[in-house]
Design an enzyme around this catalytic site. Structure first.
Site, PDB file in Angstrom:
ATOM      1  N   HIS A   1      -7.579  -5.611   0.614  1.00  0.00           N
ATOM      2  CA  HIS A   1      -6.414  -4.930   0.588  1.00  0.00           C
ATOM      3  C   HIS A   1      -5.651  -5.391   1.994  1.00  0.00           C
ATOM      4  O   HIS A   1      -5.517  -4.664   3.085  1.00  0.00           O
ATOM      5  CB  HIS A   1      -6.874  -3.561   0.899  1.00  0.00           C
ATOM      6  CG  HIS A   1      -5.914  -2.480   0.864  1.00  0.00           C
ATOM      7  ND1 HIS A   1      -5.016  -2.260  -0.334  1.00  0.00           N
ATOM      8  CD2 HIS A   1      -5.241  -1.666   1.797  1.00  0.00           C
ATOM      9  CE1 HIS A   1      -4.094  -1.286   0.115  1.00  0.00           C
ATOM     10  NE2 HIS A   1      -4.373  -0.885   1.181  1.00  0.00           N
TER      11      HIS A   1
ATOM     12  N   LYS B   1       4.159   2.218  -2.488  1.00  0.00           N
ATOM     13  CA  LYS B   1       4.640   3.204  -3.233  1.00  0.00           C
ATOM     14  C   LYS B   1       6.052   3.698  -2.951  1.00  0.00           C
ATOM     15  O   LYS B   1       6.753   3.711  -3.760  1.00  0.00           O
ATOM     16  CB  LYS B   1       3.612   4.583  -2.879  1.00  0.00           C
ATOM     17  CG  LYS B   1       2.139   4.322  -2.938  1.00  0.00           C
ATOM     18  CD  LYS B   1       1.411   5.337  -2.444  1.00  0.00           C
ATOM     19  CE  LYS B   1       0.071   5.339  -1.732  1.00  0.00           C
ATOM     20  NZ  LYS B   1      -1.047   4.628  -2.636  1.00  0.00           N
TER      21      LYS B   1
ATOM     22  N   TRP C   1     -10.232   0.211  -4.641  1.00  0.00           N
ATOM     23  CA  TRP C   1      -9.683   1.619  -4.431  1.00  0.00           C
ATOM     24  C   TRP C   1      -8.288   1.746  -5.000  1.00  0.00           C
ATOM     25  O   TRP C   1      -7.926   2.618  -5.496  1.00  0.00           O
ATOM     26  CB  TRP C   1      -9.666   1.707  -2.838  1.00  0.00           C
ATOM     27  CG  TRP C   1      -9.550   2.927  -2.265  1.00  0.00           C
ATOM     28  CD1 TRP C   1      -8.115   3.249  -1.394  1.00  0.00           C
ATOM     29  CD2 TRP C   1     -10.124   4.358  -2.418  1.00  0.00           C
ATOM     30  NE1 TRP C   1      -8.182   4.628  -1.232  1.00  0.00           N
ATOM     31  CE2 TRP C   1      -9.228   5.372  -1.784  1.00  0.00           C
ATOM     32  CE3 TRP C   1     -10.992   4.601  -2.913  1.00  0.00           C
ATOM     33  CZ2 TRP C   1      -9.670   6.674  -1.790  1.00  0.00           C
ATOM     34  CZ3 TRP C   1     -11.637   6.021  -2.989  1.00  0.00           C
ATOM     35  CH2 TRP C   1     -10.763   7.056  -2.132  1.00  0.00           C
TER      36      TRP C   1
ATOM     37  N   SER D   1       0.786  -1.110  -0.124  1.00  0.00           N
ATOM     38  CA  SER D   1       0.115  -0.182   0.229  1.00  0.00           C
ATOM     39  C   SER D   1       0.779   1.386   0.102  1.00  0.00           C
ATOM     40  O   SER D   1       1.673   1.353  -0.933  1.00  0.00           O
ATOM     41  CB  SER D   1      -0.665  -0.021   1.078  1.00  0.00           C
ATOM     42  OG  SER D   1      -2.070   0.656   0.987  1.00  0.00           O
TER      43      SER D   1
HETATM   44  C1  GCU Z   1      -5.376   4.646   2.143  1.00  0.00           C
HETATM   45  C2  GCU Z   1      -4.981   5.609   0.738  1.00  0.00           C
HETATM   46  C3  GCU Z   1      -4.006   4.553  -0.097  1.00  0.00           C
HETATM   47  C4  GCU Z   1      -3.041   3.901   0.769  1.00  0.00           C
HETATM   48  C5  GCU Z   1      -3.853   3.145   1.777  1.00  0.00           C
HETATM   49  C6  GCU Z   1      -2.674   2.436   2.706  1.00  0.00           C
HETATM   50  O1  GCU Z   1      -6.487   3.786   1.622  1.00  0.00           O
HETATM   51  O2  GCU Z   1      -5.989   5.986   0.429  1.00  0.00           O
HETATM   52  O3  GCU Z   1      -3.471   5.254  -1.093  1.00  0.00           O
HETATM   53  O4  GCU Z   1      -2.321   2.996  -0.222  1.00  0.00           O
HETATM   54  O5  GCU Z   1      -4.231   3.834   2.391  1.00  0.00           O
HETATM   55  O6  GCU Z   1      -1.584   2.798   2.808  1.00  0.00           O
HETATM   56  O7  GCU Z   1      -3.147   1.414   3.266  1.00  0.00           O
END
Ligand code: GCU
Length: 424
Positions: free
Chosen positions: A403, A265, A352, A261
């Site tokens: 997720h 990134k 998402w 997540s």
């Molecule tokens: C939120 C955010 C995402 C991110 C996520 C996470 O949902 O919107 O961009 O990747 O958190 O880090 O779990």
């Protein structure tokens, strides 16, 4: 209707801003054209790996730095590594556990804590996965020998987290994401660091982060083209690599950087900038990670820069509702990893993060791998759930479910890494 309100409404609709709805239906994805990876800023076509590395790769890095994550300072900071704890018979005798403090600069007050596990059964340097964690090293395993972070933790409820500080009850609270025993059983090591050691995950945390190591006189926050938190986290991964290169238990040529997540990134950005990472794994990294932002599916630039302004450089929010003006898209981020192996993973219910957009980034990065005669992904359609693909340098799967990072995900990463590293 009042004339001015009419004009305002017209422009809102025209720019798809005020009226923009979150897209979670494929038929609503707008048509888009991706920026060319193999054409330089001056219009030259790249058709060899050498030219890619000499010109286009550098251009793309600059574009991502200036428009998305911000520039990472390149001045070297002196590092000091202090081994604080070693247990050569951890996890019931299966592992060697080490804890290292990495001090940044002389007396800067900034440091990070690394936790390392090595399989005890394997002699000699081992390949290793390196990844940041969300809430302190103690969350990755219930092992009572792991030091609990003393730093500010963003999320978590009592009893595991009280007043944003981790307690004994947080031990192993995210162990499901880490599959430590599986990693060790396959002959790999694992290293992890709490992302909050580098920058607490809060919009007002720059003064408590490694940014301060590089502040100019009087500076209190980054300039619009300077690094945000993802940049700071990625920088920390490279400093961890500096340490790993000195550890004789580690095969530093076989270090895979991984993240889930927001930390996926950061793993991608670390892998894009630092070619010492021999493999990169993005688990459900979504918008600002593997997903193509021009698809506007799920989270968008407008949403993410509003909710988490500190993750990116200030310039990124200028592209909110103007995705098509961004001079790059995220297939370029995957391409920056070429020709090294990269694995992108999605989850079927994680709309998402735009699973299809994550797949398409990897697919559209394939022509850059082709410059090196590697086969990337060949179909513009993603595979069905739980069908890992990509025998060569780009791997992909969409796990059934939500997720998170699971043992199934890890099994694929280990298979892929074994092949990539040609482990006997
Ligand atoms: C939120 C955010 C995402 C991110 C996520 C996470 O949902 O919107 O961009 O990747 O958190 O880090 O779990």
């Amino acid at each position: 209707m009042n004339y001015w309100i009419g004009i305002w409404l017209f422009f809102s609709i025209a720019t798809n801003g005020f009226t923009q709805k979150t897209i979670r239906d494929e038929s609503l994805v707008p048509p888009y054209k991706l920026p060319e990876l193999l054409t330089t800023n001056s219009g030259k076509t790249i058709n060899a790996g050498r030219d890619w590395e000499k010109t286009r790769r550098a251009e793309l890095l600059k574009l991502f730095s200036e428009n998305v994550y911000g520039k990472t300072p390149d001045k070297k900071i002196p590092l000091r590594f202090v081994v604080t704890r070693v247990d050569s018979s951890a996890l019931g005798g299966k592992a060697i556990r080490k804890e290292i403090t990495v001090f940044f600069g002389k007396n800067s007050g900034r440091s990070m804590e690394m936790l390392l596990y090595f399989p005890r059964s394997v002699k000699g340097p081992v390949p290793l996965f390196l990844g940041l964690n969300f809430a302190g090293n103690q969350v990755v395993h219930a092992d009572p020998g792991i030091s609990i972070t003393k730093r500010w933790v963003r999320d978590g409820k009592a009893p595991a987290v009280v007043d944003h500080h981790a307690t004994e009850a947080s031990r192993g609270s995210q162990a499901g994401d880490w599959a430590v025993e599986d990693i060790l059983a396959r002959g790999f090591g694992l290293a992890t660091i709490f992302c909050g050691d580098l920058q607490p995950d809060r919009a007002d945390s720059f003064d408590e982060s490694v940014h301060t190591l590089y502040y100019k006189k009087g500076q209190t926050k980054p300039e619009p083209d300077e690094w945000g938190a993802i940049g700071a986290w990625a920088w920390g991964l490279s400093r961890a690599m500096d340490y790993l290169e000195t550890d004789t238990n580690v095969n530093a040529r076989q270090v895979a950087v991984i993240g889930h997540s927001r930390l996926g990134k950061a793993a991608l950005w670390a892998g894009a900038q630092d070619a010492r990472f021999a493999m990169v794994v993005s688990n459900n990294s979504g918008e600002g990670g593997a997903a193509l932002t021009r698809r506007k599916f799920g989270e968008t630039i407008a949403i993410i820069t509003n909710a988490f302004p500190h993750w990116f450089c200030g310039n990124y929010k200028n592209f909110a509702n103007r995705e098509n003006d961004l001079p790059i898209d995220f297939h370029g981020l995957i391409a920056l990893i070429a020709p090294r192996p990269v694995y992108v993973a999605s989850a079927s219910e994680d709309w998402w993060a735009d699973p299809k957009g994550e797949y398409l980034s990897a697919y559209h990065a394939s022509p850059v791998y082709a410059l090196y005669d590697y086969q990337g992904l060949t179909s513009p359609e993603p595979p069905g759930p739980d069908q890992p693909i990509g025998a060569d340098k780009i791997g992909y799967h969409m796990r059934k479910g939500g997720h998170t990072m699971t043992r199934f995900d890890w099994a694929q990463y280990l298979n892929f890494a074994e092949k990539a590293f040609e482990k006997p």
